[in-house]
Design a protein around this motif. Structure first.
Motif: not given
Length: 108
Positions: A72-73, A78-80, A87-93
């Motif tokens: 997942a990490e 790769r997505m970033e 950027t993806a965070t624990d609370t959203g994009l």
């Protein structure tokens, strides 16, 4: 096969959720239904494979979890890289100024 056919029927719900009610034969809805079915079946297959491998002692549940985290990490990184400025965070994009260029030309 009955169980797989039954769970695959949920594709209709996913398509309706995404697009609203559409008749069979609508190209966009058919594509969403096909993609949803593939995701559903892949999820079942991956879960079955992991359960078998854990049961057979090929790896432990802890090793599986640790590898899931690592994968997942790596995918997140790769997505970033593929979508600069997002950027993806624990609370959203999080969308920074760089995302504007990344998203240039995307449909509204």
């Amino acid at each position: 096969m009955r169980a797989l056919n039954r769970v695959a029927k949920w594709r209709l719900v996913y398509a309706g959720w995404q697009l609203g009610t559409r008749p069979k034969g609508d190209p966009e809805a058919d594509a969403v239904r096909d993609a949803a079915e593939a995701r559903i079946l892949l999820r079942v297959e991956a879960s079955a494979l992991a359960a078998l491998l854990i049961h057979k002692g090929v790896f432990t549940d802890t090793e599986w979890t640790e590898q899931l985290i690592a994968e997942a990490e790596a995918l997140n990184e790769r997505m970033e890289n593929s979508f600069p400025g997002i950027t993806a965070t624990d609370t959203g994009l999080v969308f920074t100024a760089g995302a504007k260029e990344t998203m240039r030309g995307w449909k509204p």
